[in-house]
Scaffold this motif. Structure first.
Motif, PDB file in Angstrom:
ATOM      1  N   MET A 119       0.815  -1.212   0.000  1.00  0.00           N
ATOM      2  CA  MET A 119       0.000   0.000   0.000  1.00  0.00           C
ATOM      3  C   MET A 119       0.858   1.275   0.000  1.00  0.00           C
ATOM      4  O   MET A 119       0.608   2.207  -0.722  1.00  0.00           O
ATOM      5  CB  MET A 119      -0.922   0.013   1.235  1.00  0.00           C
ATOM      6  N   ASN A 120       1.933   1.194   0.857  1.00  0.00           N
ATOM      7  CA  ASN A 120       2.778   2.384   0.971  1.00  0.00           C
ATOM      8  C   ASN A 120       3.451   2.762  -0.341  1.00  0.00           C
ATOM      9  O   ASN A 120       3.667   3.942  -0.617  1.00  0.00           O
ATOM     10  CB  ASN A 120       3.815   2.182   2.068  1.00  0.00           C
ATOM     11  N   ASP A 121       3.769   1.731  -1.175  1.00  0.00           N
ATOM     12  CA  ASP A 121       4.401   2.014  -2.460  1.00  0.00           C
ATOM     13  C   ASP A 121       3.458   2.779  -3.373  1.00  0.00           C
ATOM     14  O   ASP A 121       3.847   3.753  -4.011  1.00  0.00           O
ATOM     15  CB  ASP A 121       4.802   0.692  -3.153  1.00  0.00           C
ATOM     16  N   PHE A 122       2.210   2.329  -3.443  1.00  0.00           N
ATOM     17  CA  PHE A 122       1.230   3.006  -4.292  1.00  0.00           C
ATOM     18  C   PHE A 122       1.018   4.437  -3.782  1.00  0.00           C
ATOM     19  O   PHE A 122       0.984   5.395  -4.557  1.00  0.00           O
ATOM     20  CB  PHE A 122      -0.103   2.235  -4.296  1.00  0.00           C
ATOM     21  N   ASP A 123       0.914   4.555  -2.476  1.00  0.00           N
ATOM     22  CA  ASP A 123       0.726   5.872  -1.854  1.00  0.00           C
ATOM     23  C   ASP A 123       1.868   6.808  -2.257  1.00  0.00           C
ATOM     24  O   ASP A 123       1.654   7.923  -2.720  1.00  0.00           O
ATOM     25  CB  ASP A 123       0.685   5.696  -0.331  1.00  0.00           C
ATOM     26  N   ARG A 124       3.087   6.298  -2.136  1.00  0.00           N
ATOM     27  CA  ARG A 124       4.260   7.130  -2.429  1.00  0.00           C
ATOM     28  C   ARG A 124       4.282   7.574  -3.890  1.00  0.00           C
ATOM     29  O   ARG A 124       4.648   8.687  -4.217  1.00  0.00           O
ATOM     30  CB  ARG A 124       5.539   6.361  -2.092  1.00  0.00           C
ATOM     31  N   GLN A 125       3.844   6.668  -4.760  1.00  0.00           N
ATOM     32  CA  GLN A 125       3.955   6.981  -6.191  1.00  0.00           C
ATOM     33  C   GLN A 125       2.782   7.760  -6.764  1.00  0.00           C
ATOM     34  O   GLN A 125       2.912   8.443  -7.765  1.00  0.00           O
ATOM     35  CB  GLN A 125       4.142   5.690  -6.974  1.00  0.00           C
ATOM     36  N   HIS A 126       1.603   7.677  -6.115  1.00  0.00           N
ATOM     37  CA  HIS A 126       0.408   8.226  -6.764  1.00  0.00           C
ATOM     38  C   HIS A 126      -0.398   9.227  -5.938  1.00  0.00           C
ATOM     39  O   HIS A 126      -1.322   9.837  -6.462  1.00  0.00           O
ATOM     40  CB  HIS A 126      -0.529   7.082  -7.173  1.00  0.00           C
ATOM     41  N   VAL A 127      -0.105   9.345  -4.664  1.00  0.00           N
ATOM     42  CA  VAL A 127      -0.985  10.172  -3.817  1.00  0.00           C
ATOM     43  C   VAL A 127      -0.206  11.356  -3.253  1.00  0.00           C
ATOM     44  O   VAL A 127       0.817  11.175  -2.583  1.00  0.00           O
ATOM     45  CB  VAL A 127      -1.575   9.329  -2.650  1.00  0.00           C
ATOM     46  N   TRP A 128      -0.709  12.558  -3.531  1.00  0.00           N
ATOM     47  CA  TRP A 128      -0.081  13.754  -2.959  1.00  0.00           C
ATOM     48  C   TRP A 128      -0.375  13.811  -1.468  1.00  0.00           C
ATOM     49  O   TRP A 128      -1.500  13.542  -1.043  1.00  0.00           O
ATOM     50  CB  TRP A 128      -0.670  15.037  -3.569  1.00  0.00           C
ATOM     51  N   HIS A 129       0.624  14.220  -0.693  1.00  0.00           N
ATOM     52  CA  HIS A 129       0.405  14.528   0.722  1.00  0.00           C
ATOM     53  C   HIS A 129       0.731  15.999   0.930  1.00  0.00           C
ATOM     54  O   HIS A 129       1.340  16.630   0.063  1.00  0.00           O
ATOM     55  CB  HIS A 129       1.274  13.620   1.599  1.00  0.00           C
ATOM     56  N   PRO A 130       0.315  16.567   2.076  1.00  0.00           N
ATOM     57  CA  PRO A 130       0.479  18.017   2.235  1.00  0.00           C
ATOM     58  C   PRO A 130       1.947  18.457   2.210  1.00  0.00           C
ATOM     59  O   PRO A 130       2.778  17.824   2.865  1.00  0.00           O
ATOM     60  CB  PRO A 130      -0.135  18.320   3.609  1.00  0.00           C
ATOM     61  N   TYR A 131       2.210  19.509   1.488  1.00  0.00           N
ATOM     62  CA  TYR A 131       3.511  20.200   1.527  1.00  0.00           C
ATOM     63  C   TYR A 131       4.701  19.250   1.391  1.00  0.00           C
ATOM     64  O   TYR A 131       5.667  19.334   2.143  1.00  0.00           O
ATOM     65  CB  TYR A 131       3.664  20.994   2.840  1.00  0.00           C
ATOM     66  N   THR A 132       4.623  18.339   0.443  1.00  0.00           N
ATOM     67  CA  THR A 132       5.773  17.466   0.253  1.00  0.00           C
ATOM     68  C   THR A 132       5.926  17.105  -1.225  1.00  0.00           C
ATOM     69  O   THR A 132       4.981  17.225  -1.993  1.00  0.00           O
ATOM     70  CB  THR A 132       5.676  16.197   1.143  1.00  0.00           C
ATOM     71  N   SER A 133       7.139  16.725  -1.576  1.00  0.00           N
ATOM     72  CA  SER A 133       7.437  16.386  -2.968  1.00  0.00           C
ATOM     73  C   SER A 133       6.793  15.060  -3.339  1.00  0.00           C
ATOM     74  O   SER A 133       6.679  14.151  -2.515  1.00  0.00           O
ATOM     75  CB  SER A 133       8.961  16.302  -3.121  1.00  0.00           C
ATOM     76  N   MET A 134       6.411  14.930  -4.604  1.00  0.00           N
ATOM     77  CA  MET A 134       5.870  13.665  -5.091  1.00  0.00           C
ATOM     78  C   MET A 134       7.003  12.696  -5.435  1.00  0.00           C
ATOM     79  O   MET A 134       6.824  11.478  -5.406  1.00  0.00           O
ATOM     80  CB  MET A 134       5.075  13.969  -6.348  1.00  0.00           C
ATOM     81  N   THR A 135       8.167  13.240  -5.752  1.00  0.00           N
ATOM     82  CA  THR A 135       9.262  12.344  -6.163  1.00  0.00           C
ATOM     83  C   THR A 135      10.221  12.039  -5.004  1.00  0.00           C
ATOM     84  O   THR A 135      10.840  10.983  -4.981  1.00  0.00           O
ATOM     85  CB  THR A 135      10.056  12.958  -7.332  1.00  0.00           C
ATOM     86  N   ARG A 136      10.320  12.972  -4.055  1.00  0.00           N
ATOM     87  CA  ARG A 136      11.134  12.694  -2.863  1.00  0.00           C
ATOM     88  C   ARG A 136      10.302  13.019  -1.624  1.00  0.00           C
ATOM     89  O   ARG A 136      10.605  13.945  -0.877  1.00  0.00           O
ATOM     90  CB  ARG A 136      12.415  13.531  -2.884  1.00  0.00           C
ATOM     91  N   PRO A 137       9.218  12.247  -1.399  1.00  0.00           N
ATOM     92  CA  PRO A 137       8.283  12.612  -0.338  1.00  0.00           C
ATOM     93  C   PRO A 137       8.834  12.362   1.062  1.00  0.00           C
ATOM     94  O   PRO A 137       9.702  11.492   1.242  1.00  0.00           O
ATOM     95  CB  PRO A 137       7.077  11.704  -0.602  1.00  0.00           C
ATOM     96  N   LEU A 138       8.307  13.107   2.020  1.00  0.00           N
ATOM     97  CA  LEU A 138       8.582  12.808   3.423  1.00  0.00           C
ATOM     98  C   LEU A 138       7.914  11.464   3.729  1.00  0.00           C
ATOM     99  O   LEU A 138       6.960  11.088   3.053  1.00  0.00           O
ATOM    100  CB  LEU A 138       7.975  13.901   4.317  1.00  0.00           C
ATOM    101  N   PRO A 139       8.408  10.745   4.734  1.00  0.00           N
ATOM    102  CA  PRO A 139       7.796   9.444   5.024  1.00  0.00           C
ATOM    103  C   PRO A 139       6.348   9.596   5.516  1.00  0.00           C
ATOM    104  O   PRO A 139       5.998  10.625   6.105  1.00  0.00           O
ATOM    105  CB  PRO A 139       8.673   8.878   6.145  1.00  0.00           C
TER     106      PRO A 139
END
Ligand code: PMP
Length: 420
Positions: free
Chosen positions: A1-21
């Motif tokens: 799940m976390n992989d899909f989240d990291r690759q496809h879901v924006w989180h607040p104030y963070t990069s899509m390619t180098r996201p915060l955990p």
């Protein structure tokens, strides 16, 4: 799940390619956040000021389920319903006297957009269309939509990124007089000068009363607020109080305006309005604003799809009843005292620039920016949920937190001090 989240879901104030955990949550209960891997965290954030009663509360759950059996939503244009009307009654009854018309919207930022529009439409309808700028103070935060962004602090807000797209507003210095101090002539002079020079083009002064939140977690003098409210009257400028973060007891008063005994012309509410269950906000006005906008067949030009959402209103009614029936004042006072006692010793640490506490808000300001990713991992390993930003490590737990849980949060602050 976390992989899909990291690759496809924006989180607040963070990069899509180098996201915060991010940490996957399975469920929440009271002041506990349960992660999918089985770990339990004590919540120090109330989900950004909102979950004041804790999570998964039986009373709020019941209210949501009961409303769901009737209708989750119905349009507000041409229709009305008791959850919205009952909520309007409660808000009018509990906010400072004189605020007696309610506009419901979906989020805090939108309620600020509505407030700004109201102020502009008010003056337009008085044949003063040139009064269409906003005055505010530095260090403020009012949301991420364009109008709201224009009145956020121009430096730690997003003005440079959006320059040319964001309206240029007028900024007075941040009120530097602290909560327990009175405002000096030097504190007041710059804002009075802006009012004197520009009142002919200013529709409203917007500020967060007493507590500046995401703009720096700063508590300023109620005396400043009182003086500024007086100046607004003197220079014929509307006053908008953004109580989205402070509303419903967080600062020790039901609304932070009460610290100064002032009544704004327009007040924005959100966040804890539904006890953190659903997105809902409200913009309240006095009769002057209501009548000013409505004169000459004027209408307020706003009407979101989910305006007055019955499900959110029903939960908000239950949340307000819960608040009023409970002993929030004692809970917040106890949290305040414990935060003061247990955070104050961090002041002696080399990396700490300031410690401040007001109501159920405790702030440890560091001398350097915190590395959020590593601080967050340490906090989670220690079983607490604290999310620092910039130089600030801060706690604003649900009001129902027990003393031993709060002690674990205040002790955990130390984990972030060398995370740079
Ligand atoms: N005003 C203040 C004072 C806030 O703290 C916030 C949210 N942090 C907002 C407005 C914007 O609210 P929302 O995130 O619900 O749009």
């Amino acid at each position: 799940m976390n992989d899909f989240d990291r690759q496809h879901v924006w989180h607040p104030y963070t990069s899509m390619t180098r996201p915060l955990p991010t940490f996957e949550v399975a469920s929440c209960e009271g002041v506990r956040i349960r992660l999918a891997d089985g770990r339990e965290l004590i919540d120090g954030m109330s989900s950004w000021w909102s979950a004041i009663h804790g999570y998964n509360h039986p009373v709020l759950n019941r209210a949501a389920k009961a409303q769901l059996e009737k209708m989750a939503h119905v349009m507000f244009g041409g229709l009305t319903h008791s959850p919205a009307v009952e909520l309007a009654k409660r808000l009018i009854g509990m906010t400072p006297k004189g605020l007696d018309c309610v506009f419901f919207s979906d989020s805090g930022s939108v309620s600020v957009e509505v407030a700004l529009k109201m102020a502009i439409q008010y003056w337009h309808n008085q044949s003063r269309p040139e009064k269409n700028r906003m005055l505010t103070v530095r260090g403020g935060y009012h949301g991420d939509t364009f109008g709201a962004m224009s009145v956020c602090d121009p430096v730690n807000g997003m003005h440079s990124l959006f320059s040319g797209s964001v309206r240029e507003q007028l900024f007075a210095p941040r009120p530097d007089c602290r909560f327990n101090e009175s405002a000096s002539a030097d504190d007041i002079a710059p804002i009075e000068q802006l009012l004197r020079r520009h009142s002919g083009e200013i529709a409203a002064l917007i500020l967060e009363p007493v507590v500046q939140g995401a703009g720096g977690m700063w508590f300023y003098s109620p005396d400043y607020l009182r003086t500024v409210a007086h100046l607004c009257k003197q220079y014929d400028v509307l006053l908008i109080a953004d109580e989205i973060a402070t509303g419903f007891g967080r600062s020790g008063k039901l609304f932070a305006c009460e610290h100064a005994g002032i009544v704004p012309d327009i007040m924005c509410l959100g966040k804890a309005l539904t006890g953190g269950y659903l997105s809902l906000a409200a913009t309240l006005t006095n009769q002057r604003v209501r009548d000013g906008i409505s004169a000459n067949a004027g209408v307020l030009m706003h009407g979101p799809t989910f305006m007055g959402n019955p499900l959110a209103c029903a939960v908000a009614n239950a949340s307000i009843d819960l608040l009023r029936a409970g002993d929030w004042q004692q809970q917040v006072a106890a949290i305040e005292q414990q935060l003061q006692t247990e955070l104050e010793p961090w002041r002696d640490h080399d990396s700490v620039a300031d410690v401040r506490v007001l109501g159920a808000i405790g702030v440890v300001e560091l001398t350097h920016d915190v590395d959020v990713a590593s601080a967050q991992r340490r906090f989670v390993d220690a079983g607490v949920w604290i999310r620092p930003f910039g130089k600030l490590v801060y706690l604003m737990p649900p009001y129902v937190i027990q003393a031993d849980d709060l002690s674990r949060l205040t002790a955990a602050v130390g984990l972030a001090l060398d995370c740079s």
